[in-house]
Design a protein around this motif. Structure first.
Motif, mmCIF file in Angstrom:
data_model
loop_
_atom_site.group_PDB
_atom_site.id
_atom_site.type_symbol
_atom_site.label_atom_id
_atom_site.label_comp_id
_atom_site.label_asym_id
_atom_site.label_seq_id
_atom_site.Cartn_x
_atom_site.Cartn_y
_atom_site.Cartn_z
ATOM 1 N N ILE A 27 0.847 -1.198 0.000
ATOM 2 C CA ILE A 27 0.000 0.000 0.000
ATOM 3 C C ILE A 27 0.886 1.253 0.000
ATOM 4 C CG2 ILE A 27 -1.679 1.344 1.338
ATOM 5 C CD1 ILE A 27 -2.747 -1.424 2.379
ATOM 6 N N VAL A 28 1.939 1.242 0.813
ATOM 7 C CA VAL A 28 2.872 2.375 0.881
ATOM 8 C C VAL A 28 3.509 2.599 -0.487
ATOM 9 C CG1 VAL A 28 5.073 3.160 1.863
ATOM 10 C CG2 VAL A 28 3.298 2.218 3.358
ATOM 11 N N TYR A 29 3.897 1.523 -1.155
ATOM 12 C CA TYR A 29 4.496 1.661 -2.493
ATOM 13 C C TYR A 29 3.503 2.296 -3.460
ATOM 14 C CZ TYR A 29 6.166 0.671 -7.144
ATOM 15 O OH TYR A 29 6.535 0.822 -8.456
ATOM 16 N N ASP A 30 2.293 1.763 -3.519
ATOM 17 C CA ASP A 30 1.285 2.296 -4.449
ATOM 18 C C ASP A 30 0.980 3.763 -4.162
ATOM 19 O OD1 ASP A 30 1.220 -0.250 -5.532
ATOM 20 O OD2 ASP A 30 -0.748 -0.763 -4.708
ATOM 21 N N LEU A 31 0.835 4.093 -2.888
ATOM 22 C CA LEU A 31 0.541 5.471 -2.499
ATOM 23 C C LEU A 31 1.718 6.391 -2.838
ATOM 24 C CD1 LEU A 31 -1.534 7.353 -1.147
ATOM 25 C CD2 LEU A 31 -0.451 6.821 1.031
ATOM 26 N N THR A 32 2.927 5.915 -2.619
ATOM 27 C CA THR A 32 4.117 6.709 -2.939
ATOM 28 C C THR A 32 4.232 6.960 -4.433
ATOM 29 O OG1 THR A 32 5.293 5.894 -0.991
ATOM 30 C CG2 THR A 32 6.653 6.755 -2.786
ATOM 31 N N PHE A 33 3.971 5.942 -5.212
ATOM 32 C CA PHE A 33 4.008 6.098 -6.666
ATOM 33 C C PHE A 33 3.038 7.189 -7.098
ATOM 34 C CE2 PHE A 33 2.962 5.213 -11.046
ATOM 35 C CZ PHE A 33 4.195 4.900 -11.601
ATOM 36 N N ARG A 34 1.812 7.139 -6.581
ATOM 37 C CA ARG A 34 0.793 8.131 -6.940
ATOM 38 C C ARG A 34 1.151 9.514 -6.398
ATOM 39 N NH1 ARG A 34 -2.045 10.446 -10.381
ATOM 40 N NH2 ARG A 34 -4.167 11.018 -9.829
ATOM 41 N N PHE A 35 1.674 9.563 -5.180
ATOM 42 C CA PHE A 35 2.083 10.846 -4.589
ATOM 43 C C PHE A 35 3.129 11.518 -5.475
ATOM 44 C CE2 PHE A 35 5.134 13.261 -2.120
ATOM 45 C CZ PHE A 35 4.321 14.163 -1.460
ATOM 46 N N CYS A 36 4.154 10.780 -5.854
ATOM 47 C CA CYS A 36 5.227 11.335 -6.678
ATOM 48 C C CYS A 36 4.702 11.794 -8.029
ATOM 49 C CB CYS A 36 6.352 10.314 -6.844
ATOM 50 S SG CYS A 36 7.274 10.013 -5.327
ATOM 51 N N GLU A 37 3.805 11.026 -8.586
ATOM 52 C CA GLU A 37 3.200 11.356 -9.872
ATOM 53 C C GLU A 37 2.428 12.684 -9.790
ATOM 54 O OE1 GLU A 37 1.320 8.188 -12.796
ATOM 55 O OE2 GLU A 37 -0.102 8.740 -11.228
ATOM 56 N N ARG A 38 1.741 12.905 -8.689
ATOM 57 C CA ARG A 38 0.899 14.101 -8.552
ATOM 58 C C ARG A 38 1.630 15.334 -8.033
ATOM 59 N NH1 ARG A 38 -4.115 14.036 -5.193
ATOM 60 N NH2 ARG A 38 -4.405 16.022 -6.250
ATOM 61 N N PHE A 39 2.569 15.149 -7.111
ATOM 62 C CA PHE A 39 3.068 16.306 -6.366
ATOM 63 C C PHE A 39 4.543 16.649 -6.574
ATOM 64 C CE2 PHE A 39 -0.516 14.555 -3.906
ATOM 65 C CZ PHE A 39 -1.391 15.618 -4.077
ATOM 66 N N LEU A 40 5.273 15.818 -7.267
ATOM 67 C CA LEU A 40 6.683 16.116 -7.501
ATOM 68 C C LEU A 40 6.936 16.225 -8.998
ATOM 69 C CD1 LEU A 40 8.315 13.714 -4.885
ATOM 70 C CD2 LEU A 40 7.877 16.164 -4.651
ATOM 71 N N THR A 41 7.935 17.010 -9.356
ATOM 72 C CA THR A 41 8.297 17.197 -10.752
ATOM 73 C C THR A 41 8.889 15.912 -11.306
ATOM 74 O OG1 THR A 41 8.822 19.479 -10.210
ATOM 75 C CG2 THR A 41 9.630 18.666 -12.312
ATOM 76 N N LYS A 42 8.478 15.555 -12.488
ATOM 77 C CA LYS A 42 8.862 14.277 -13.089
ATOM 78 C C LYS A 42 10.365 14.017 -13.062
ATOM 79 C CE LYS A 42 8.219 11.589 -17.302
ATOM 80 N NZ LYS A 42 7.645 11.538 -18.635
ATOM 81 N N PHE A 132 -8.302 9.382 -1.579
ATOM 82 C CA PHE A 132 -7.507 10.420 -0.917
ATOM 83 C C PHE A 132 -6.302 10.779 -1.782
ATOM 84 C CE2 PHE A 132 -9.427 8.032 2.663
ATOM 85 C CZ PHE A 132 -10.237 9.045 3.155
ATOM 86 N N ALA A 133 -5.626 9.768 -2.309
ATOM 87 C CA ALA A 133 -4.432 9.984 -3.126
ATOM 88 C C ALA A 133 -4.745 10.770 -4.388
ATOM 89 C CB ALA A 133 -3.793 8.643 -3.487
ATOM 90 N N ASP A 134 -5.955 10.579 -4.909
ATOM 91 C CA ASP A 134 -6.343 11.233 -6.162
ATOM 92 C C ASP A 134 -6.990 12.602 -5.978
ATOM 93 O OD1 ASP A 134 -5.382 9.060 -7.551
ATOM 94 O OD2 ASP A 134 -7.353 8.151 -7.880
ATOM 95 N N THR A 135 -7.505 12.904 -4.775
ATOM 96 C CA THR A 135 -8.294 14.133 -4.625
ATOM 97 C C THR A 135 -7.781 15.101 -3.570
ATOM 98 O OG1 THR A 135 -9.807 13.107 -3.022
ATOM 99 C CG2 THR A 135 -10.401 12.939 -5.371
ATOM 100 N N ARG A 136 -6.950 14.671 -2.646
ATOM 101 C CA ARG A 136 -6.503 15.562 -1.577
ATOM 102 C C ARG A 136 -5.194 16.240 -1.969
ATOM 103 N NH1 ARG A 136 -10.801 13.292 -0.519
ATOM 104 N NH2 ARG A 136 -11.789 13.319 1.527
ATOM 105 N N ASP A 137 -4.870 17.285 -1.238
ATOM 106 C CA ASP A 137 -3.637 18.012 -1.548
ATOM 107 C C ASP A 137 -2.418 17.253 -1.025
ATOM 108 O OD1 ASP A 137 -3.226 18.655 1.209
ATOM 109 O OD2 ASP A 137 -4.303 20.539 0.998
ATOM 110 N N GLY A 138 -1.229 17.728 -1.412
ATOM 111 C CA GLY A 138 0.013 17.054 -1.071
ATOM 112 C C GLY A 138 0.242 16.914 0.417
ATOM 113 N N GLU A 139 -0.165 17.912 1.190
ATOM 114 C CA GLU A 139 0.021 17.853 2.638
ATOM 115 C C GLU A 139 -0.752 16.680 3.243
ATOM 116 O OE1 GLU A 139 -0.435 20.693 6.612
ATOM 117 O OE2 GLU A 139 -1.196 21.408 4.686
ATOM 118 N N ILE A 140 -1.980 16.499 2.820
ATOM 119 C CA ILE A 140 -2.802 15.406 3.355
ATOM 120 C C ILE A 140 -2.278 14.051 2.884
ATOM 121 C CG2 ILE A 140 -5.107 14.347 3.273
ATOM 122 C CD1 ILE A 140 -6.240 17.239 3.310
#
Length: 189
Positions: A27-42, A132-140
């Motif tokens: 779960i941590v891996y999947d969430l991290t992958f999505r977090f990086c995709e959304r909130f960090l520069t490629k 949450f990963a798809d709709t909340r901001d980076g802080e959350i």
């Protein structure tokens, strides 16, 4: 002797999918992958570091579990590598929050307790957190990832302690091989 044989002296191990530490780290891996995709520069080096740390946590649990058949020492080492990788990931999430002047949830905050409550569900998976990963901001999302990574680390700490105890209490491969050879010779007489 084949390891599939009922007479095998090798322990039955390797079901890493059943380990709570593996399930949580996936779960941590999947969430991290999505977090990086959304909130960090490629092309940010942090993306690769975070994704690889999360992946290393998950993969080393699996590899250690499979290696346990012939080496308790290797299982313990790889499980510890998984723990160290997730600690690195934890620091990356804390850095993300700190450098952006975001707050880090207290472990007893209502938000952290809510995430902990989601974790107690028997059907917990990445889909539990996907919205949450798809709709909340980076802080959350970073704070949710922190909560889940702390949980994975807690589970790995318990697993490492159990593995240490197993090394002390159970026979190693050399002892098992010796016992199997003696038993085989005795059965041939």
């Amino acid at each position: 002797m084949s390891s599939n044989n009922d007479n095998s002296f090798l322990p039955k191990t390797g079901n890493y999918q059943a380990l709570l530490s593996y399930q949580k780290s996936e779960i941590v891996y999947d969430l991290t992958f999505r977090f990086c995709e959304r909130f960090l520069t490629k092309f940010d080096r942090t993306v690769d570091q975070m994704v690889q740390a999360a992946r290393s946590g998950k993969q080393n649990i699996a590899e250690g579990s499979k290696a346990a058949k012939t080496s308790s020492e290797f299982e313990l080492k790889l499980t510890n590598v998984a723990r160290a990788s997730l600690e690195e990931l934890l620091l990356d999430y804390q850095d993300y929050l700190r450098t952006r002047n975001h707050s880090i949830w207290d472990k007893n905050s209502k938000e952290a307790l809510y995430v902990r409550g989601l974790s107690n569900r028997s059907d917990e998976s990445y889909t539990t957190y996907k919205e949450f990963a798809d709709t909340r901001d980076g802080e959350i999302v970073a704070n949710i990832a922190l909560c889940l990574t702390h949980q994975a680390n807690y589970l790995l700490d318990k697993q490492i302690a159990r593995l240490e105890q197993d090394v002390l209490e159970k026979w190693g491969l050399k002892e098992l091989m010796y016992k199997a050879r003696v038993n085989y010779r005795n059965s041939q007489r």
